[in-house]
Scaffold this motif. Structure first.
Motif, short mmCIF file in Angstrom:
data_model
loop_
_atom_site.label_atom_id
_atom_site.label_comp_id
_atom_site.label_asym_id
_atom_site.label_seq_id
_atom_site.Cartn_x
_atom_site.Cartn_y
_atom_site.Cartn_z
N TRP A 30 0.91 -1.24 0.19
CA TRP A 30 -0.06 -0.01 0.00
C TRP A 30 0.87 1.27 0.01
CZ3 TRP A 30 -1.26 4.39 2.74
CH2 TRP A 30 -2.36 4.95 2.51
N LEU A 31 1.79 1.03 0.72
CA LEU A 31 2.70 2.45 1.05
C LEU A 31 3.77 2.56 -0.41
CD1 LEU A 31 3.92 2.18 4.52
CD2 LEU A 31 2.36 3.82 3.81
N ARG A 82 2.01 4.40 -3.38
CA ARG A 82 2.02 5.48 -3.11
C ARG A 82 3.21 6.47 -2.99
NH1 ARG A 82 -2.17 2.78 -1.63
NH2 ARG A 82 -4.20 3.49 -1.69
N VAL A 137 5.75 6.05 -0.93
CA VAL A 137 6.19 6.64 0.37
C VAL A 137 7.74 5.96 0.51
CG1 VAL A 137 5.97 6.49 2.81
CG2 VAL A 137 3.94 6.87 1.18
N GLY A 173 -5.80 4.53 5.07
CA GLY A 173 -6.58 5.07 4.19
C GLY A 173 -7.15 6.54 5.04
N GLU A 200 -4.62 9.22 4.60
CA GLU A 200 -4.49 9.62 3.08
C GLU A 200 -5.34 10.58 2.68
OE1 GLU A 200 -3.78 7.62 -1.55
OE2 GLU A 200 -5.13 6.54 0.19
N ARG A 201 -6.62 10.33 3.35
CA ARG A 201 -8.00 11.27 3.00
C ARG A 201 -7.95 12.43 3.58
NH1 ARG A 201 -10.61 6.28 3.26
NH2 ARG A 201 -11.18 6.57 5.37
N ASP A 222 -2.16 16.18 -1.03
CA ASP A 222 -0.96 15.38 -1.91
C ASP A 222 0.50 16.06 -1.64
OD1 ASP A 222 -3.05 14.38 -3.29
OD2 ASP A 222 -3.16 15.73 -4.72
N LEU A 230 1.80 12.74 2.39
CA LEU A 230 1.67 11.35 2.72
C LEU A 230 2.44 10.67 3.64
CD1 LEU A 230 -0.76 9.22 3.53
CD2 LEU A 230 -0.04 8.16 1.11
N VAL A 250 2.81 9.74 7.38
CA VAL A 250 2.80 8.49 8.04
C VAL A 250 3.76 8.03 8.74
CG1 VAL A 250 3.15 5.89 7.07
CG2 VAL A 250 1.29 7.43 6.05
#
Length: 471
Positions: free
Chosen positions: A243-244, A247, A249, A270, A273-274, A278, A281, A285
Motif C-alpha cells: 500500500w505504501l 503511493r 512512500v 486510508g 491519506e484522505r 498530496d 502522505l 505516515v
C-alpha cells in the motif's frame, strides 16, 4: 519414682551390668557409693527431653523406651530390656555443652534403674578414662564446629550462587531498558523533525489538528494491538508495504513493520491519506509511525523496569531483611520468591505451581524456610540433570500446612534413602556438595518449627513433603 538407700548396692552385682563389666573394684565401689537405686512404675517417665540433665540412668531390671519429640509428637527411637542399657545425661563429660536431656526415658514395665549424679559421673569418667574422654569430647566438639563452619560456608555459597543468578536476571531487563531508551531518544527527535516539516506551511491548522487526532488514535491502539502469528505478521506487513509502495512512500517496508506492531492496517492508513494534501502522505505516515514506535518503546521500558522491581521485591521477600525474624507468613509468597531467585537454575525445566488459595498464614521463621525450599529445589534440579518437571504444591490437612516439592528424576536409591538427612552425607562429586543441605533443612523444619519432613521416592521421581503446624 521411689529411691532405695545406697548401702544396699553390691559392687559385685554392678559388674553383671555390661556397661560396668570392665571396671575395677575401686571404680565399682565409687559407683555403689554414689548411685541411687530408683524404682519406676510402668508408664512413668524417668526423665523428659529438654529438662536439665541431672542424672545418668542405667537399667537394672525391667524395660525402658527412648523417645524423641517430632513436631510435638512422640517418636519411639528404641526399647530395651538389657541390664546395663543407659540414657539421660550422656554428654555430661563434654565441657561447654548445654546439659539438658536430649530424649525421654520411659518405663514400659515396672523398672529398676541406677541414678548417678551427672556432674560427679562426668568428673569420674574424665579421671578414669582421660584419653578416651579427650578423644570422644574432641570428636563431639569437632563435629559440632565442623558442622557449623561448613554450614555457614554452604549458606555463603548458596548466597553467592543466588546473587550471581539475580545479577544475571537483573542485567537482562536493565539492558533492555537502556536499549529502548536510546531508541526512544532517536524516535522522539525524528518525530520533532517530521512535525516541523508538516507544519512548515503545507498543512493548515485544521488538517494538523485532524492528524494529531489520528496520531492519538494510533498510540491508544498500541496497547490493544492483537497478538499475531509469524504468518499473520508477514501477511499484514506485505499488505501495508504494498500500500505504501504504491503511493511512493520512502522506506515503505521499514514503516510496515512498525505500523503492524502497533495494530494498524491499510484501511486505517486510508484515513490518513484522505486527511492530508498530496505530497505529504509520506511525512504524515512516518510521523505517526514515530509516535507508534515511541509508545512501543515506552511499553518495553515499563516492562523492563517492572521486571527489575519484581526481582528486587523477590530478593527482599527471600532474604526477609526488612521483616521480623518470627512472624505469620504466607508460604505461597515465600515459595514464589524462592523460585524467582532460582529462576536461572530452572532454565530448561518445566515449572508447575499448584498453590491452595485458601491456605492460611503460618507462624514461622520466613528466611529459614526459604533456605529449606532452596536446598530441596537445588537437589531436585540436580536429580533431573537440568531437564524435567518440577512441581511445587501447597495444601492443608487439618491443622497442618503442607508444601510438596516434586521432581521427575530417577528417584533415591534404596541404599541411600535412609541416610539423606545425615550430616556430611552426599552423593554429589567432591566439591559439589557438603552433605549439609538436607540436614540443615531437617533441623529448621523439625527442631525449630516442630514440623516434619517426609520423603516419597520411586523410579518416577521424588517428593519432599514439608509439614508445618498452622497454629
Amino acid at each position: 519414682m521411689t529411691t532405695t538407700e545406697r548401702p544396699e548396692l553390691d559392687p559385685a552385682a554392678l559388674r553383671e551390668l555390661f556397661l560396668f563389666e570392665s571396671l575395677d573394684d575401686d571404680q565399682l565401689a565409687w559407683i555403689a557409693e554414689h548411685a541411687d537405686v530408683v524404682d519406676a512404675p510402668a508408664g512413668e517417665d524417668v526423665c523428659r527431653e529438654g529438662d536439665p540433665a541431672r542424672c545418668f540412668w542405667v537399667l537394672c531390671r525391667g524395660e525402658i523406651a527412648l523417645i524423641r519429640l517430632s513436631r510435638g509428637d512422640e517418636v519411639e527411637i528404641s526399647r530395651s530390656t538389657t541390664p546395663g542399657t543407659y540414657g539421660g545425661s550422656t554428654e555430661a563429660f563434654v565441657p561447654g555443652v548445654e546439659q539438658t536431656y536430649k530424649h525421654t526415658l520411659r518405663a514400659c514395665s515396672d523398672t529398676t534403674l541406677l541414678a548417678l549424679p551427672a556432674a560427679d559421673w562426668a568428673e569420674k569418667l574424665r579421671e578414669w578414662f582421660p584419653l578416651a574422654m579427650h578423644l570422644v569430647a574432641g570428636l563431639f566438639i569437632g563435629m559440632q564446629r565442623s558442622s557449623t563452619a561448613i554450614g555457614e560456608r554452604e549458606r555463603l555459597l548458596a548466597l553467592g550462587s543466588l546473587s550471581a543468578g539475580l545479577t544475571h536476571e537483573l542485567n537482562n531487563p536493565a539492558a533492555a531498558a537502556i536499549r529502548a531508551t536510546e531508541s526512544l531518544r532517536d524516535r522522539v527527535a525524528g518525530m520533532r523533525h517530521k512535525l516541523a516539516m508538516l507544519a512548515s506551511g503545507k498543512l493548515d491548522g485544521a488538517v494538523v489538528a485532524q492528524l494529531v487526532d489520528l496520531q492519538e488514535e494510533a498510540v491508544l491502539g498500541v496497547a490493544t494491538a492483537p497478538e499475531l502469528t509469524a504468518m499473520q505478521t508477514s501477511d499484514a506487513e506485505d499488505e501495508i508495504g504494498d500500500w505504501l509502495a504504491d503511493r511512493e512512500v520512502d522506506g515503505a517496508w521499514d514503516l510496515a513493520a512498525v505500523l503492524v506492531a502497533g495494530g494498524l492496517d491499510a484501511e486505517w492508513l486510508g484515513k490518513v491519506e484522505r486527511t492530508v494534501p498530496d505530497g505529504t502522505l509520506g511525512a504524515a505516515v512516518r510521523w505517526i509511525a514515530y509516535a507508534v514506535e515511541t509508545e512501543t518503546l515506552m511499553g518495553e521500558i515499563t516492562d523492563a523496569t517492572a521486571r527489575i522491581g519484581t526481582l528486587v521485591n523477590a530478593a527482599r521477600q527471600y532474604s526477609q531483611l526488612d521483616r521480623a525474624p518470627y512472624q505469620a507468613s504466607d508460604l505461597r509468597v515465600l515459595l514464589k520468591s524462592t523460585l524467582t531467585m532460582l529462576s536461572r537454575k530452572l532454565e530448561g525445566i518445566e515449572l508447575v505451581k499448584d498453590f491452595d488459595p485458601d491456605l492460611p498464614q503460618v507462624p514461622c521463621y520466613p528466611a529459614e524456610l526459604n533456605q529449606v525450599w532452596t536446598n530441596i529445589v537445588d537437589n531436585a534440579v540436580a536429580a533431573m540433570g537440568g531437564s524435567g518437571t518440577l512441581t511445587v504444591r501447597t495444601r492443608r490437612e487439618s491443622d497442618t500446612a503442607i508444601v510438596e516439592i516434586s521432581d521427575t528424576g530417577p528417584g533415591i536409591p534404596d541404599d541411600v534413602r535412609p541416610r539423606i538427612f545425615e550430616p556430611f552425607f552426599t552423593t554429589k562429586d567432591v566439591g559439589q556438595g557438603t552433605g549439609l543441605g538436607l540436614d540443615i533443612s531437617w533441623r529448621i523444619v523439625v527442631s525449630k518449627h516442630h514440623g516434619d519432613i517426609r520423603v516419597h521416592t520411586s523410579s518416577a521421581g521424588t517428593t519432599f513433603e514439608i509439614r508445618l503446624p498452622i497454629s
